[in-house]
Design a protein around this motif. Structure first.
Motif, PDB file in Angstrom:
ATOM      1  N   ASP A  66      38.715  48.583  52.156  1.00 20.01           N
ATOM      2  CA  ASP A  66      38.689  48.251  50.738  1.00 20.01           C
ATOM      3  C   ASP A  66      37.982  46.924  50.502  1.00 20.01           C
ATOM      4  OD1 ASP A  66      39.571  48.706  47.891  1.00 20.01           O
ATOM      5  OD2 ASP A  66      40.552  46.784  48.299  1.00 20.01           O
ATOM      6  N   LEU A  67      38.240  45.932  51.341  1.00 20.61           N
ATOM      7  CA  LEU A  67      37.568  44.637  51.193  1.00 20.61           C
ATOM      8  C   LEU A  67      36.057  44.798  51.309  1.00 20.61           C
ATOM      9  CD1 LEU A  67      39.840  42.232  53.277  1.00 20.61           C
ATOM     10  CD2 LEU A  67      39.575  42.269  50.795  1.00 20.61           C
ATOM     11  N   ARG A 104      33.106  35.632  49.184  1.00 20.86           N
ATOM     12  CA  ARG A 104      32.974  36.957  48.569  1.00 20.86           C
ATOM     13  C   ARG A 104      34.234  37.787  48.764  1.00 20.86           C
ATOM     14  NH1 ARG A 104      26.662  37.792  50.360  1.00 20.86           N
ATOM     15  NH2 ARG A 104      25.770  37.003  48.406  1.00 20.86           N
ATOM     16  N   ALA A 105      34.763  37.799  49.984  1.00 24.59           N
ATOM     17  CA  ALA A 105      35.985  38.579  50.239  1.00 24.59           C
ATOM     18  C   ALA A 105      37.151  38.003  49.435  1.00 24.59           C
ATOM     19  CB  ALA A 105      36.301  38.603  51.731  1.00 24.59           C
ATOM     20  N   GLY A 106      37.286  36.688  49.430  1.00 28.48           N
ATOM     21  CA  GLY A 106      38.340  36.051  48.648  1.00 28.48           C
ATOM     22  C   GLY A 106      38.163  36.296  47.159  1.00 28.48           C
ATOM     23  N   HIS A 112      40.087  41.740  42.047  1.00 34.04           N
ATOM     24  CA  HIS A 112      40.327  43.188  42.070  1.00 34.04           C
ATOM     25  C   HIS A 112      41.555  43.649  42.858  1.00 34.04           C
ATOM     26  CE1 HIS A 112      36.582  44.001  39.992  1.00 34.04           C
ATOM     27  NE2 HIS A 112      36.057  43.063  40.740  1.00 34.04           N
ATOM     28  N   ARG A 113      42.310  42.713  43.397  1.00 34.77           N
ATOM     29  CA  ARG A 113      43.522  43.089  44.141  1.00 34.77           C
ATOM     30  C   ARG A 113      44.714  42.324  43.561  1.00 34.77           C
ATOM     31  NH1 ARG A 113      43.303  46.672  48.720  1.00 34.77           N
ATOM     32  NH2 ARG A 113      45.536  46.309  48.443  1.00 34.77           N
ATOM     33  N   VAL A 120      48.318  33.528  48.395  1.00 38.77           N
ATOM     34  CA  VAL A 120      48.105  34.221  49.672  1.00 38.77           C
ATOM     35  C   VAL A 120      46.612  34.397  49.922  1.00 38.77           C
ATOM     36  CG1 VAL A 120      48.430  36.394  50.936  1.00 38.77           C
ATOM     37  CG2 VAL A 120      50.348  35.376  49.674  1.00 38.77           C
ATOM     38  N   ALA A 121      45.891  34.886  48.925  1.00 38.85           N
ATOM     39  CA  ALA A 121      44.449  35.104  49.099  1.00 38.85           C
ATOM     40  C   ALA A 121      43.751  33.802  49.453  1.00 38.85           C
ATOM     41  CB  ALA A 121      43.848  35.720  47.844  1.00 38.85           C
TER      42      ALA A 121
END
Length: 155
Positions: A66-67, A104-106, A112-113, A120-121
């Motif tokens: 998903d990431l 980008r992942a963060g 979107h999550r 946490v992120a």
């Protein structure tokens, strides 16, 4: 979330950073990289001799996928959110590719999550930055992701 579940997500985040970096330098597509990680990297020993016997077996593979897919699908929006928070004169392209993958992942997780708490992120990517860099990068990742979180989540 249980401790093994948290660890599995942490491992998935590390793998996602590696996958996003790999995609950027090689031009490989998301699905081929996800497949490569699933078939060849998860449940395999890590090449780092200091992590003797360690594997990526505990990765949350669905979260990893998903990431990677999410960053690709929303990259323009994520990059714009990051770019808005960079110092004047800085462009995303000037940032180290590994840091760019972390941001980008963060940024994807923050935008979107909603199931992932903001703290946490941010903390996860700051810790990952500390594992890759000894300089100012962890603070930079913290500052940018905190600002992006304010933009996309408010508060």
């Amino acid at each position: 979330m249980s401790a093994p579940g948290k660890q599995a997500r942490s491992v998935a985040r590390l793998a996602a950073i590696q996958a996003l970096y790999q995609m950027e330098v090689s031009g490989a597509g998301a699905e081929s990289v996800i497949r490569e990680f699933s078939e060849h990297r998860f449940d395999r020993a890590l090449p780092d001799e200091t992590a003797e016997g360690a594997t990526l077996a505990s990765a949350d593979e669905a979260f990893f996928a998903d990431l990677v897919r999410g960053v690709v699908a929303h990259q323009r929006e994520i990059d714009a959110a990051i770019a808005r928070r960079l110092a004047a004169g800085w462009r995303l392209e000037r940032i180290d590719a590994t840091v760019r993958a972390m941001l980008r992942a963060g940024g994807y997780e923050l935008a979107h999550r909603p199931d992932v708490p903001t703290e946490v992120a941010i903390d996860e990517y700051v810790e990952l930055a500390k594992s890759f860099f000894e300089g100012p990068e962890p603070g930079f990742v913290n500052g940018v992701l905190d600002a992006v979180a304010q933009d996309v989540r408010g508060g």
